[in-house]
Write a protein that holds these residues in place. Structure first.
Motif, PDB file in Angstrom:
ATOM      1  N   ILE A 492       0.871  -1.172   0.000  1.00  0.00           N
ATOM      2  CA  ILE A 492       0.000   0.000   0.000  1.00  0.00           C
ATOM      3  C   ILE A 492       0.911   1.226   0.000  1.00  0.00           C
ATOM      4  N   GLU A 493       0.424   2.334  -0.486  1.00  0.00           N
ATOM      5  CA  GLU A 493       1.247   3.551  -0.563  1.00  0.00           C
ATOM      6  C   GLU A 493       0.829   4.557   0.500  1.00  0.00           C
ATOM      7  N   GLU A 562       0.978   9.874  -1.728  1.00  0.00           N
ATOM      8  CA  GLU A 562       2.139   9.016  -1.826  1.00  0.00           C
ATOM      9  C   GLU A 562       3.423   9.793  -1.535  1.00  0.00           C
ATOM     10  N   ASP A 563       4.265   9.193  -0.710  1.00  0.00           N
ATOM     11  CA  ASP A 563       5.629   9.674  -0.463  1.00  0.00           C
ATOM     12  C   ASP A 563       5.688  10.946   0.389  1.00  0.00           C
TER      13      ASP A 563
ATOM     14  N   ALA B 442      10.832  10.401  -4.335  1.00  0.00           N
ATOM     15  CA  ALA B 442      11.257   9.326  -5.243  1.00  0.00           C
ATOM     16  C   ALA B 442      10.084   8.573  -5.827  1.00  0.00           C
ATOM     17  N   LYS B 443       8.868   9.047  -5.579  1.00  0.00           N
ATOM     18  CA  LYS B 443       7.727   8.180  -5.859  1.00  0.00           C
ATOM     19  C   LYS B 443       7.712   7.675  -7.292  1.00  0.00           C
ATOM     20  N   SER B 448       8.335  -0.578  -5.034  1.00  0.00           N
ATOM     21  CA  SER B 448       7.692  -0.024  -3.838  1.00  0.00           C
ATOM     22  C   SER B 448       8.049  -0.827  -2.596  1.00  0.00           C
ATOM     23  N   VAL B 449       8.327  -0.104  -1.526  1.00  0.00           N
ATOM     24  CA  VAL B 449       8.591  -0.745  -0.235  1.00  0.00           C
ATOM     25  C   VAL B 449       7.591  -0.227   0.795  1.00  0.00           C
ATOM     26  N   GLY B 450       6.367  -0.002   0.357  1.00  0.00           N
ATOM     27  CA  GLY B 450       5.321   0.443   1.270  1.00  0.00           C
ATOM     28  C   GLY B 450       5.203   1.950   1.299  1.00  0.00           C
ATOM     29  N   PRO B 451       4.452   2.457   2.277  1.00  0.00           N
ATOM     30  CA  PRO B 451       4.156   3.898   2.295  1.00  0.00           C
ATOM     31  C   PRO B 451       5.387   4.784   2.486  1.00  0.00           C
ATOM     32  N   SER B 452       6.426   4.264   3.093  1.00  0.00           N
ATOM     33  CA  SER B 452       7.618   5.082   3.278  1.00  0.00           C
ATOM     34  C   SER B 452       8.606   4.798   2.150  1.00  0.00           C
ATOM     35  N   HIS B 453       8.887   5.809   1.375  1.00  0.00           N
ATOM     36  CA  HIS B 453       9.715   5.621   0.184  1.00  0.00           C
ATOM     37  C   HIS B 453      11.173   5.965   0.471  1.00  0.00           C
ATOM     38  N   PRO B 454      12.085   5.412  -0.321  1.00  0.00           N
ATOM     39  CA  PRO B 454      13.475   5.843  -0.182  1.00  0.00           C
ATOM     40  C   PRO B 454      13.625   7.266  -0.714  1.00  0.00           C
TER      41      PRO B 454
END
Lengths: 622, 622
Positions: A492-493, A562-563, B442-443, B448-454
């Motif tokens: 999920i985002e 998102e993000d 970075a979206k 994707s690694v979930g709601p928290s993005h790199p």
């Protein structure tokens, strides 16, 4: 019984020599490797902006306590997911939920990761891992890439390998790496054989409640249990584990645990053990249902194997298990079917510690000894059922055919591979294509960063003749890893709104500060680009409390985009929390320092992120 | 005075809209970018085994508290160096030395890194960094890539930018990001303008003693101080810092700190300030020598600049400084020479808070407004003196000529670059060749690694027309970074033997356990593949103590071989320490839990690493 072939005489001295000679070995192989890295290799690993990697690699972070997520084939590190150690970056171990998960522990030693499986194939739902340092197990949810549960595993000291779940994730088995007295009580090492045990834990995971649970434990002999694998298809009810120190040595294991010609593989039927527990065939010990094999007979057998094996791996068809020698140069292929027959016929060569030993010759299919291949540790498989074994001492991967024992290909790696991981390589349907060597020694491979070097992974194209096509420095320490097809993971985002969550505040005018004695509950909002703690206050972004107050900050990120993650910190108050899009998170602390302390968003969120601040005012006691 | 040009009407709403529209922007630019990533880009960033990267990239780890080291052009993450947060992987914060460095802090927010300089060029000796979270500064030694000293910086709350040292590393200046009352005392925000100050600290580093020290502080007005840079060559005695919230707003800074048309650059002469301190022109406050500009006149001036600037950067020739607008679309070029003249002639437009304001028109060379370029934040330089400015809002890098203001080139980046860093781009002799955009969003860029993005960095080839040739997901959070030529850094690979170190034990027969009351000192050895704690004992790898004993383990790694690091942990005792080759390290703890606890090497060291174990026995109190 065949004669075991030691690698060489002066074996232990030999290891040291082998380690010392890596530099020379490197020299001689560098040229080959450099020349074989042609332009097409660069293209193969390059993922330009606008495209994505084909696979996720989940790598054990060893004594970092964390899980590292990489993309394959680019080998780019995408994310560190904190598991057993606190993480400043995400506030893991700081907010209430993760603080409870970690308890008092501030580090871990994450050894073996395992994906949840359905019908023996990765289902992309969960990832499990074990902590050798402080004897824990964890479950990570792959919708959010966050840890949902951690349990302490009593009696099992250093659950080394949970790198396997049964084929429908019924259990993961945590064999102990170190034998200890039951309950870790103080007992003399002089009484080791009588008082110490090697306890294995059968752990279940409730996917509805996101809860790990110890179903039962088995009090095995006081040996060290190393790697393991679950059966598949016709062997699905079974599992295998390697052992070392069956000598039951209590000091200088380097020498003393390598005395006997053979150790054992433990072969057990978990359906039978489950039934034994259901039938009351166990003792209640330290609050656990504990099976003592010398007393509660059945379900567990020993298979003799060359000294101190490391890996034991079940073939994708579930018909065989392969032991890697470590201190012997062989990979040994055993037949599950023959083992079942031997058990049925009680074709045993006596017993150890009340556990029957299956006759080696009755179930051994073949011993495979590729020429000069030294230190076999771990085996993975490709889509054609071919085996790939890491050679720690001779620093290479050997491809071979488990059905014939024939060596098919070899490739040098730099240096000392422990494990390797193939794309879905331990499932019922490996993908072929990629294999990654998890190397222990990286010296001279990358720009120097002082006396402590990075570890190293190397990506090997196994679609044709094996070829190392990318070398990547990695965080300590990749003990094992798993590669999963990217499309199997559905993240999920944004966290969905949860109107039942009483701690959440979604509407700006509902942000408030409630006082109850010396407890202050702040129901706050983080949004681009401000905090709102008290909508009705003159300064909505200020929290004022009295020195000594207990503060509970319940912070909701109302940016459902998102993000857009926000962070929250109070300067000099040593706390940091993250709220991901849509998430509500709580941090609890005591306002023990009087004074004026800026609060700010720690996670860059907009052009006015720098302005997303407030003040935390703590009125002195007197 | 010129009229300031706001980016657009409805400015703040515009930022949000700009953020939301990134996805669309991405769509339209993906095609261009994908097609421009030709084969040669893959080749350019590919570093095969046997070769090494040309540059080190040192990137701020933001709220991770750590420094991340990457190779350029491969963008491979080589190492995480722990600085302000504990690190399970290396035992940082666990062993005595690093535990003292961290004190009680368990997280940090590492913002801006700066290399030590000689004659305005990186000398490869040290790296400095600041902690916005808990107001600290750190110095890292580049022989070992370890932190040598950390100091708390009083009165300076969130020392945001130390991304500059003076040209011979005489000082680094830590301007405060948040104004607080002197001593962080509790003071009402109603009295903000009178009671709060924005203190800047002048910090020195003694390279012989590896010690940081606060030389003096300056009590600036209660504004927020942002980025900064030191003069070079003819401006070497000077430094510049941007400010925002000169409105002195105390709430909702998103709106209230963006009211005034202009903020200021603080221009100061550190040689003059140094002389003032030598002449006693300061007050002693909270143990610090504090200059109050309204009282101790001279050396500090204000330069008006368009609202809420972010970066201010000195050109490689030291002749100009360039402010980036953030909330105005301009980069403004100022002349040092003209500023010196204006100061000499007292060409002032009044003062603020007792500090003279230099006439804008007298020293402004040009305002540069590339068409539709929005949100300029930070400027770097190449070997020809050309400027590269990150545009946060329009997500691009703009190349322009500071001498003419002409826009030379533009390249989109994905997305929202905060800082950028060019190869040696803030020295007197930038290298050109590479620029890296440090993107905040970075979206959709990576798996994707979930709601928290790199976060994301993008490597841009600036040798010809600018081109993004590699995108790399990175750990949170790259606020700023520095790129240094690889050959400037000279590491050691093994710690030399130190016969004067009384805690070191190099000879096996000298490993011993000494008891003094309830203090137990263990002088132990870690070597492939065993621990020796007590050479004369029946079991040399066992430590036995009484419950409640205070244990000091002094452990020496006697493997003087590259890349042979050992780790030490006691199962369930929550401690982990690293001993690098040749190093002696001490860990201190209380044996509060009675029982039997395995000890083991946590850092894979040889084929018999698994056997490198022992037992820690704690006899119960009763």
């Amino acid at each position: 019984m065949k004669k075991w072939i030691p690698i060489a005489s002066g074996l232990l001295a030999g290891f040291v020599a082998a380690t010392i000679s890596f530099a020379d070995f490197s020299k001689s192989t560098n040229d080959q490797v450099a020349s074989s890295n042609t332009k097409s290799d660069a293209e193969k690993v390059y993922v330009p902006f606008g495209e994505k990697d084909d696979y996720y690699l989940f790598a054990s972070g060893g004594h970092s306590g964390q899980m590292f997520i990489y993309g394959v084939p680019s080998m780019r590190h995408i994310r560190t997911v904190p598991v057993f150690s606190p993480d400043s970056a995400t506030g893991y171990g700081f907010d209430e939920h993760s603080k409870k998960l970690l308890g008092d522990y501030t580090w871990g030693d994450l050894h073996h990761p395992a994906f949840s499986e359905t019908n023996g194939d990765y289902d992309g739902k969960y990832m499990f891992a074990t902590d050798v340092g402080n004897s824990r197990a964890a479950a990570m949810d792959l919708e959010t890439f966050t840890v949902k549960d951690i349990i302490n595993v009593p009696n099992t000291s250093g659950p080394h390998c949970a790198a396997f779940v049964t084929q429908n994730t019924e259990y993961m088995f945590l064999p102990t790496r170190f034998a200890v007295p039951i309950g870790s009580e103080y007992k003399s090492l002089d009484d080791y054989s009588e008082q110490y045990r090697g306890v294995m834990s059968a752990v279940t995971f409730d996917q509805n409640k996101d809860k790990l649970n110890i179903a039962y434990q088995v009090a095995l002999p006081p040996w060290s249990y190393d790697l393991s694998d679950a059966g598949k298809k016709s062997s699905a009810d079974w599992a295998v584990m390697t052992t070392y120190n069956t000598e039951e040595a209590t000091t200088n294991l380097e020498i003393n645990a390598s005395q006997a010609d053979r150790d054992f593989i433990v072969l057990f039927n978990w359906k039978e053990l489950e039934k034994m527990v259901a039938d009351g065939q166990y003792d209640e010990v330290t609050g656990q249902k504990m099976i003592f094999p010398e007393k509660h007979k059945g379900g567990i057998y020993l298979v003799p194997v060359a000294k101190s094996p490391h890996g034991v791996d079940v073939t994708p068809d579930g018909k065989h298990f392969i032991a890697s020698g470590k201190l012997a140069p062989s990979m040994t292929v055993f037949s599950f079917e023959k083992a079942f027959k031997a058990i049925e016929k009680q074709d045993f060569a006596g017993e150890r510690n009340g556990i029957p030993i299956i006759n080696y010759d009755s179930i051994m299919e073949r011993e495979v000894n590729p020429e000069n291949a030294l230190g076999p540790l771990h085996t993975q498989f490709d889509d054609k059922g071919m085996a790939y074994t890491t050679m720690f001492i001779s620093s290479e991967i050997v491809k071979w055919d488990p059905k014939t024992g024939e060596t098919l290909d070899r490739v040098p790696v730099q240096y000392s591979p422990g494990h390797s991981v193939a794309a879905e390589g331990d499932t019922v349907s490996p993908d072929g294509k990629w294999l990654i060597a998890l190397n222990k020694i990286a010296k001279d491979s990358y720009l120097s960063v002082g006396p402590s070097h990075p570890e190293s992974m190397q990506l090997i194209d196994i679609s044709g003749k094996m070829k190392v096509i990318q070398s990547s420095p990695v965080n300590p320490e990749p003990h094992y890893a798993q590669i999963i097809k990217a499309d199997k993971i559905k993240t999920i985002e944004v966290y969905p709104k949860d109107e039942n969550n009483k701690l959440a505040t979604y509407k700006q005018d509902q942000a408030r500060i409630e006082r109850n004695g010396n407890e202050v509950h702040v129901y706050g909002i983080a949004m681009r680009s401000k905090f709102i703690f008290d909508a009705k206050a003159k300064r909505p972004d200020v929290i004022e409390v009295n020195q000594g107050d207990k503060v509970f900050l319940h912070l909701t990120n109302t940016d459902f985009d998102e993000d857009i993650t926000h962070g929250f910190a109070i300067n000099q108050y040593n706390l940091n929390m993250e709220v991901q899009p849509g998430q509500t998170n709580t941090i609890e602390f005591t306002a023990d320092k009087a004074g004026t302390f800026p609060m700010y968003c720690t996670n860059f969120c907009s052009a006015l992120h720098q302005e997303m601040t407030g003040y935390f005012l703590v009125k002195p006691k007197n």
